[in-house]
Write an enzyme that holds these catalytic residues in place. Structure first.
Site, PDB file in Angstrom:
ATOM      1  N   SER A 151       0.825  -1.199   0.000  1.00  0.00           N
ATOM      2  CA  SER A 151       0.000   0.000   0.000  1.00  0.00           C
ATOM      3  C   SER A 151       0.863   1.255   0.000  1.00  0.00           C
ATOM      4  O   SER A 151       1.968   1.264   0.561  1.00  0.00           O
ATOM      5  CB  SER A 151      -0.849  -0.011   1.272  1.00  0.00           C
ATOM      6  OG  SER A 151      -1.406   1.249   1.497  1.00  0.00           O
ATOM      7  N   TYR A 155      -1.769   0.275  10.136  1.00  0.00           N
ATOM      8  CA  TYR A 155      -2.030  -0.429   8.871  1.00  0.00           C
ATOM      9  C   TYR A 155      -0.809  -0.330   7.948  1.00  0.00           C
ATOM     10  O   TYR A 155      -0.299  -1.337   7.439  1.00  0.00           O
ATOM     11  CB  TYR A 155      -3.272   0.162   8.186  1.00  0.00           C
ATOM     12  CG  TYR A 155      -3.416  -0.264   6.753  1.00  0.00           C
ATOM     13  CD1 TYR A 155      -3.768  -1.570   6.440  1.00  0.00           C
ATOM     14  CD2 TYR A 155      -3.175   0.631   5.714  1.00  0.00           C
ATOM     15  CE1 TYR A 155      -3.876  -1.974   5.112  1.00  0.00           C
ATOM     16  CE2 TYR A 155      -3.281   0.240   4.394  1.00  0.00           C
ATOM     17  CZ  TYR A 155      -3.625  -1.058   4.100  1.00  0.00           C
ATOM     18  OH  TYR A 155      -3.722  -1.459   2.783  1.00  0.00           O
ATOM     19  N   LYS A 169       2.134  -3.241   6.530  1.00  0.00           N
ATOM     20  CA  LYS A 169       2.509  -3.450   5.119  1.00  0.00           C
ATOM     21  C   LYS A 169       4.018  -3.278   4.951  1.00  0.00           C
ATOM     22  O   LYS A 169       4.669  -4.022   4.217  1.00  0.00           O
ATOM     23  CB  LYS A 169       1.750  -2.467   4.216  1.00  0.00           C
ATOM     24  CG  LYS A 169       0.254  -2.724   4.164  1.00  0.00           C
ATOM     25  CD  LYS A 169      -0.071  -3.997   3.398  1.00  0.00           C
ATOM     26  CE  LYS A 169      -1.545  -4.319   3.379  1.00  0.00           C
ATOM     27  NZ  LYS A 169      -1.867  -5.586   2.732  1.00  0.00           N
TER      28      LYS A 169
END
Ligand code: UDP
Length: 330
Positions: free
Chosen positions: A122, A146, A150
């Site tokens: 991402s 988040y 990643k």
């Protein structure tokens, strides 16, 4: 461009929004696919090709069995939690499901001797980048859990590929994925959507009384955040390009996947009102935690190295396909 040889691809999270579009693209290109998904946010009906194995990535035995039974040549890993604000509130859920589960998956892959891997990364790995467009060489400085999960997964993949020369991967850093299948077979169907385009369309549909605009004091031309919205079918095509690249001997690599230009929240809202022909209500509120001001991809590398050629770089088309899907979903 279709792949020369047909592959067996195991797809974690293949019943989810992005995974299901990749399953569609792989199936249409003649590959054999098996989907491994716990259906917490995915849907059985979204799997248009191949076999669906309903199991959790944290279930190591199920994972081993899937590898042994299906014997994939390649694995694509989509299964993950993806909601930035939720990751800020409940970081351990994200570390367990996104990072912990990826360790288990990589263990199983090593055991089964799978050599090729494509990872859903991402733009959140960049955090609040200093440049727009941002290139793959920019420092990784995620600003929410988040994005950190990643980044950690990317670092694990890098280290694994260095330790095991036979293992090669591509990590695709997605920008803001939106839109749906033009034939309305699949699209986004989260129970509690948080993404701007889906929320705007659901507000237009009357499912919500108003759309909140999170923050109008960002250092952008109209004060709202700017994002690079990429159609999910173009993103799916990038996965086939990545697989072809790996299949032809390409070395482990990381690519941005976005169109290279962005739209502000206000611009997306205006376009959504135009496409739906509904003047839905909006309310300007404070900033949402964990949001970067501007995230726009420098896509030079993916175009030059993978030969990725986007076909749907058009906000109206993205909104129209998403709206048609919303209407069908009822
Ligand atoms: N956003 C908004 N209202 C919403 C949802 C999102 O103003 O109801 C804004 C959000 O603050 C961000 C942009 O829209 O600036 C894109 O957010 P989204 O959640 O779609 O994707 P993200 O960039 O967080 O992955």
């Amino acid at each position: 461009m279709p792949l020369k040889s047909k592959l067996k691809v195991l797809i974690t999270g293949g019943a989810g929004y992005i995974g299901s579009h990749v399953v569609k693209a792989l199936g249409e290109d003649g590959h054999e696919v098996a989907v491994f998904d716990n259906l917490t946010s995915g849907n059985r009906e979204a799997v248009l090709h191949g076999e669906l194995i309903v199991a959790d990535l944290l279930d190591r035995d199920a994972l081993r069995k899937a590898m042994a039974d299906f014997k994939p040549n390649a694995v694509m890993h989509f299964a993950a939690h993806i909601i930035v604000p939720e990751s800020v509130k409940d970081p351990l859920k994200y570390y367990r499901n996104n990072t912990g589960a990826t360790i288990d998956l990589l263990d199983a892959i090593q055991e089964a001797d799978v050599r090729l891997f494509v990872f859903s990364s991402s733009a959140a790995v960049y955090g609040n980048p200093e440049t727009a467009p941002v290139s793959e060489n920019a420092p990784l400085m995620p600003i929410n859990p988040y994005g950190t999960t990643k980044m950690i997964n990317e670092l694990m993949l890098r280290d694994l590929s260095l330790a095991d020369a036979g293992f090669r991967y591509v990590s695709l850093r997605y920008f803001n994925v939106a839109g749906a299948d033009a034939q309305r077979r699949i699209g986004q169907s989260y129970k509690h959507p948080t993404h701007l385009i889906t929320r705007a369309l659901k507000t237009a549909k009357g499912e919500s009384p108003k759309l909140e605009i999170f923050g109008t004091d960002y250092p952008t031309f109209d004060g709202t955040c700017i994002r690079d919205y990429v159609h999910v079918d173009d993103l799916a095509a990038a996965h086939l390009d990545a697989l072809r690249y790996l299949g032809e001997g390409g070395s482990s690599n990381v690519f941005n996947c976005g169109y290279g230009h962005g739209y502000s929240v206000r611009e997306v809202v205006a376009a959504a009102k135009k496409i739906t022909n509904i003047d839905f209500c909006t309310e300007e509120t404070g900033r949402r935690k964990g949001d970067a001001a501007v995230l726009v991809a420098d896509n030079t590398k993916i175009r030059e190295t993978l030969g990725w050629e986007p076909r749907f770089d058009d906000l109206d088309y993205i909104l129209k396909t998403a709206w048609d899907w919303e209407i069908k979903a009822g």
